[in-house]
Design a protein around this motif. Sequence first.
Motif, PDB file in Angstrom:
ATOM      1  N   ARG A 199     -75.814 -48.310  95.309  1.00  0.00           N
ATOM      2  CA  ARG A 199     -76.524 -47.178  95.904  1.00  0.00           C
ATOM      3  C   ARG A 199     -76.256 -45.865  95.178  1.00  0.00           C
ATOM      4  O   ARG A 199     -77.021 -44.916  95.300  1.00  0.00           O
ATOM      5  N   GLY A 200     -75.154 -45.767  94.414  1.00  0.00           N
ATOM      6  CA  GLY A 200     -74.828 -44.550  93.681  1.00  0.00           C
ATOM      7  C   GLY A 200     -75.580 -44.452  92.364  1.00  0.00           C
ATOM      8  O   GLY A 200     -76.357 -45.338  91.984  1.00  0.00           O
ATOM      9  N   ALA A 201     -75.322 -43.345  91.668  1.00  0.00           N
ATOM     10  CA  ALA A 201     -76.032 -43.091  90.416  1.00  0.00           C
ATOM     11  C   ALA A 201     -75.447 -43.850  89.232  1.00  0.00           C
ATOM     12  O   ALA A 201     -76.140 -44.079  88.240  1.00  0.00           O
ATOM     13  N   GLN A 202     -74.178 -44.232  89.307  1.00  0.00           N
ATOM     14  CA  GLN A 202     -73.533 -44.951  88.217  1.00  0.00           C
ATOM     15  C   GLN A 202     -72.406 -45.816  88.773  1.00  0.00           C
ATOM     16  O   GLN A 202     -71.718 -45.432  89.710  1.00  0.00           O
ATOM     17  N   ARG A 205     -67.368 -45.874  90.183  1.00  0.00           N
ATOM     18  CA  ARG A 205     -67.001 -44.532  90.620  1.00  0.00           C
ATOM     19  C   ARG A 205     -65.474 -44.372  90.608  1.00  0.00           C
ATOM     20  O   ARG A 205     -64.736 -45.251  91.022  1.00  0.00           O
ATOM     21  N   VAL A 228     -79.171 -49.192  89.863  1.00  0.00           N
ATOM     22  CA  VAL A 228     -78.449 -48.147  90.573  1.00  0.00           C
ATOM     23  C   VAL A 228     -79.419 -47.373  91.455  1.00  0.00           C
ATOM     24  O   VAL A 228     -80.640 -47.473  91.310  1.00  0.00           O
ATOM     25  N   GLY A 229     -78.864 -46.604  92.383  1.00  0.00           N
ATOM     26  CA  GLY A 229     -79.708 -45.886  93.332  1.00  0.00           C
ATOM     27  C   GLY A 229     -80.456 -46.825  94.256  1.00  0.00           C
ATOM     28  O   GLY A 229     -81.512 -46.476  94.795  1.00  0.00           O
TER      29      GLY A 229
END
Length: 453
Positions: A199-202, A205, A228-229
């Motif tokens: 769900r995150g951009a990269q 994390r 991603v996303g």
Amino acid sequence: MDFDYDLFVIGGGSGGVRAARLTAADGHKVAMAEEFRMGGTCVIRGCVPKKLMVFASGYSEAIAEAKAYGWDASVGDFDWSKFQGKLSAELSRLESIYTRNAENAGVEILHQRATVKDAHTVVLADGTEKSAKHILIAVGGTPFVPDTVPGHELAITSNEVFDLKTLPKRILIVGGGYIACEFACIFKGLGSEVTQYYRGAQILRGFDDEARGHISELISEQGVNLRVGTDVERIEQRDDGLWVKASDGSEGDFDVVLYATGRKPHTQGLGLEAVGVEMGRSGEVVVDDYSQTNIPSIYAVGDVTDRIQLTPVAIREAVAFHETVFKGNPMKPDHALVASAIFTQPEYGSVGLTEEQARDQEPIEVYCAAFRPMQNAFIEKNHRVMYKLIVSKETRKVLGCHIVAPGAGEVIQLAGVAVKMGATKEDFDATVAVHPTMAEEIVLLKTPVRVTD
């Protein structure tokens, strides 16, 4: 007051077993309760079986490389059942070793769940109560699955992945942490069609941004459908397997959905809150520098404290606990500059600060090289490796070292010694390269690629 035991340990993983063994070997009366299997997350459902799967998954690429080098080589399908049989036997062997070593040291092992009743009392699943001068909580962590997703109960976690009856042809891996990325590479190497949602951009994390981007590219180049996303909105059981609706509106059919969305301390139902033990927001046991809770007789080590979730760290914490409580030698576990490895393909090894952390702390120089190693260049394979050093402008100390390359986990162990000792960039420069190797680049990085003030 007389107690049944000097120490009662709840949890038979690496940290709990080490503390119990050391204490019993010193002549103290020690008991340990483990409700599942001796060895804990690392041995039974984590590091060890995962690394064996990493080994197994690497041969398909190795055979392809062998063919490119001139060998008459080919690879067929992976025999999942044969591998699983050997894996099960190996885990049973390791479990028996953990059990035998603890018992030989004098630890009484109780194969059932235990909960805390008060500062000096635990209750076993059969209702028996045991008293102890000291109680050590070492129950580790458990996978987290968001229960807000309709159909989440149809998914599995890293706890169940080793028990799959068949190798999935199509697998969706949900998550962007190291466990998710490792299993994406594993199943791709074993021959599955792999999709990964994060769900995150990269992905990854908390790790170095440049290394994260490098690994993301490599995973995609290997054929993992990394998106991603993107998150899961719904899972349904259908005739063709598990139907998944994604947050970007797309749909897909999979044989297995594996959630690898993090782990949380395994403290639910342990009775700690009722006793008054201070707990953190994620259910972690709050401890001081000596692993002691706010209840003086109760301590905790390992993942359950949510400090650094690594097996060697849990073992170090257990040793420090034993020295502090039973040897009269107060010892704080050292959590500074702990090296770690992510077993993607290729691996990622890191120690110290990321570039982002370092530049927020002080002026730095960044040295980095990404290149095709000789082994890949010869067969026109595009996969690149990366070597990166982060250096303090003032002290010249190497603040962080990041390596993305085959065998990076092995290399970072030795690099970690240098960083822990406070080696400077000039110390690295003064070291003669071992040629021809990939790792020689770590002592050949001469010009910074970035300088921050």
